[in-house]
Design an enzyme around this catalytic site. Structure first.
Site, PDB file in Angstrom:
ATOM      1  N   TRP A  96       0.602  -1.033  -0.010  1.00 27.06           N
ATOM      2  CA  TRP A  96       0.187  -0.028   0.028  1.00 27.06           C
ATOM      3  C   TRP A  96       0.538   1.641   0.166  1.00 27.06           C
ATOM      4  CZ3 TRP A  96      -4.181  -1.348  -1.402  1.00 27.06           C
ATOM      5  CH2 TRP A  96      -5.242  -2.519  -1.925  1.00 27.06           C
TER       6      TRP A  96
ATOM      7  N   ASP B 107      -1.633   7.246   6.131  1.00 29.10           N
ATOM      8  CA  ASP B 107      -2.947   5.602   5.825  1.00 29.10           C
ATOM      9  C   ASP B 107      -2.749   5.215   7.068  1.00 29.10           C
ATOM     10  OD1 ASP B 107      -4.206   3.560   4.327  1.00 29.10           O
ATOM     11  OD2 ASP B 107      -2.870   3.401   3.407  1.00 29.10           O
TER      12      ASP B 107
ATOM     13  N   LYS C  79     -12.559  -1.482   7.073  1.00 29.83           N
ATOM     14  CA  LYS C  79     -11.385  -2.723   8.212  1.00 29.83           C
ATOM     15  C   LYS C  79     -11.370  -3.143   9.165  1.00 29.83           C
ATOM     16  CE  LYS C  79      -8.640  -3.136   4.069  1.00 29.83           C
ATOM     17  NZ  LYS C  79      -7.948  -2.433   3.309  1.00 29.83           N
TER      18      LYS C  79
HETATM   19  C1  LIG Z   1      -6.950  -2.016   2.067  1.00 29.22           C
HETATM   20  C2  LIG Z   1      -6.161  -1.417   2.253  1.00 29.22           C
HETATM   21  C3  LIG Z   1      -5.324   0.029   1.333  1.00 29.22           C
HETATM   22  C4  LIG Z   1      -6.680   0.184   0.029  1.00 29.22           C
HETATM   23  O1  LIG Z   1      -7.954   0.823   0.465  1.00 29.22           O
HETATM   24  P1  LIG Z   1      -9.043   0.439  -0.830  1.00 29.22           P
HETATM   25  O2  LIG Z   1     -10.177   1.401  -0.010  1.00 29.22           O
HETATM   26  O3  LIG Z   1      -9.373  -1.259  -1.320  1.00 29.22           O
HETATM   27  O4  LIG Z   1      -8.673   1.659  -1.382  1.00 29.22           O
HETATM   28  C5  LIG Z   1      -4.905   0.840   1.516  1.00 29.22           C
HETATM   29  N1  LIG Z   1      -3.983   0.773   3.004  1.00 29.22           N
HETATM   30  C6  LIG Z   1      -4.598  -0.106   3.438  1.00 29.22           C
HETATM   31  C7  LIG Z   1      -2.727   0.074   4.548  1.00 29.22           C
HETATM   32  C8  LIG Z   1      -4.951  -1.038   3.578  1.00 29.22           C
HETATM   33  O5  LIG Z   1      -5.260  -1.724   4.405  1.00 29.22           O
END
Ligand SMILES: *Cc1c(COP(=O)(O)O)cnc(C)c1O
Length: 355
Positions: free
Chosen positions: A99, A166, A190
């Site tokens: 990511w 993030d 998540k």
């Molecule tokens: C799942 C995830 C993403 C991507 O998220 P989307 O909403 O599917 O674009 C980005 N960063 C992290 C840390 C993730 O776990």
């Protein structure tokens, strides 16, 4: 048989959040209409967004000067919106996994990108330390929890420049020092809500500095000015996020989420370290509390498939490791009860006894 949901995302949510969302889909607030068929501008819906923002601020103790947005596009769209809005000349990124790399790739379209440190050469099994962040960069981007590799920062690092984080997979699992950040974002699927909504916490006075024309929808100012209502927000996911926020608050807030995360992680890592069949994949000090990765020890490698089948037969869901790590990954997000972690441990012990 009871199912224990260790999915990495979309993932486990509190049962009452699911039930209340289902109820609102049938009849929202006794209106006789479904939440799916009301206008986002209906007088009943604005309070949902307002309360969700207020609870974000309260639970995370967000200082004045920040706005909370609920957008579409996922964390992946933020990878591009971040540099669009914040990168003036140069940005610093910590490369801790897939990511982080994707975020860095987008930033390269907008200016100089400095990879401050990387653990790629070791398949991201640790978080780099002892790096220097260039003081002349516009921001320092970090991924606080690396969902695929199972590493986690757990503390907001000190940096000479503002952080951008993030927090897709560890939001609300610990207190956050929001003042260190210009922006915190994540896909909600998540730790917070059903898929479809992205949360963004943004420092208002840092917007409007980037020397470029930003498409309206990708400009954070658009959404700040319209309170996430510039266009139709993902109504049902925002509502489910609100319900989770109410649940987190009622459980005792991020302090309690933090305590539970530690308790679950201690239980499961202790078993991984004790059990003769398994070994953790991540350096101990960087082990994630959210995504717990482990593999069979080399001498038991041929048992992997058998354990997978055994665990599945006992109701364990979603424990297959990501293809870039292999083995197993038990994602233990905020809503994960420790009883499910215990059920997985029982399963590991029973399997050990058979071999
Ligand atoms: C799942 C995830 C993403 C991507 O998220 P989307 O909403 O599917 O674009 C980005 N960063 C992290 C840390 C993730 O776990």
């Amino acid at each position: 048989m009871k199912k224990h949901n260790f999915n990495a995302g979309p993932s486990i949510l509190p049962r009452e959040v699911i039930e209340q969302t289902a109820q609102a889909i049938l009849d929202f607030n006794g209106s006789g209409l479904s939440l799916m068929e009301i206008s986002h501008r209906a007088k009943d819906f604005q309070p949902v967004v307002d309360e969700a923002e207020a609870l974000f601020k309260e639970i995370l103790e967000i200082p004045d000067g920040y706005k909370v947005l609920f957008l579409g596009g996922g964390a992946s769209l933020e990878f591009c919106m971040i540099p669009y809005n914040f990168l003036i000349k140069k940005a610093a990124y910590l490369n801790t996994g897939v990511w982080a790399k994707k975020a860095m790739k987008e930033a390269k379209n907008f200016g100089d990108v400095v990879e401050v440190a990387s653990s790629a050469a070791d398949n991201y099994i640790y978080i780099p330390k002892g790096y220097a962040v260039p003081a002349d960069a516009d921001y320092f981007h970090i991924t606080t929890n690396n969902t695929i590799y199972g590493t986690e920062l757990k503390k907001d690092p000190n940096s000479p420049i503002p952080l951008i984080g993030d927090m897709s997979s560890d939001i609300f699992s610990r207190p956050v020092d929001v003042a260190k950040y210009d922006c915190i974002y994540g896909g909600a699927q998540k730790n917070l809500a059903m898929a479809g909504v992205t949360f963004v916490i943004v420092k208002e006075d840092k917007l409007g500095k980037a020397p470029r024309t930003i498409p309206t929808m990708l400009d954070y100012r658009t959404h700040v000015e319209k309170g996430s209502m510039f266009n139709t927000p993902p109504v049902v996911p925002v509502y489910s996020a609100l319900l989770t926020l109410r649940w987190i608050k009622a459980q005792g807030g991020v302090k309690e989420m933090d305590r539970r995360a530690q308790e679950r992680a201690d239980m499961l890592y202790n078993e991984i370290d004790r059990n003769k069949l398994f070994v953790g994949t991540v350096k101990e000090e960087d082990r994630s509390r959210m995504n717990i990765c482990f593999v069979m020890k080399p001498e038991y490698a041929e048992l992997e498939k058998e354990f997978m089948e055994f665990a599945t037969s006992k109701g364990m869901i979603g424990i297959k490791g990501h293809r870039s790590v292999g083995g197993f990954r038990a994602s233990c997000y905020n809503a994960m009860p420790k009883e499910s972690v215990q059920a997985l441990i029982d399963c590991m012990q029973e399997f050990e006894n058979k071999h």
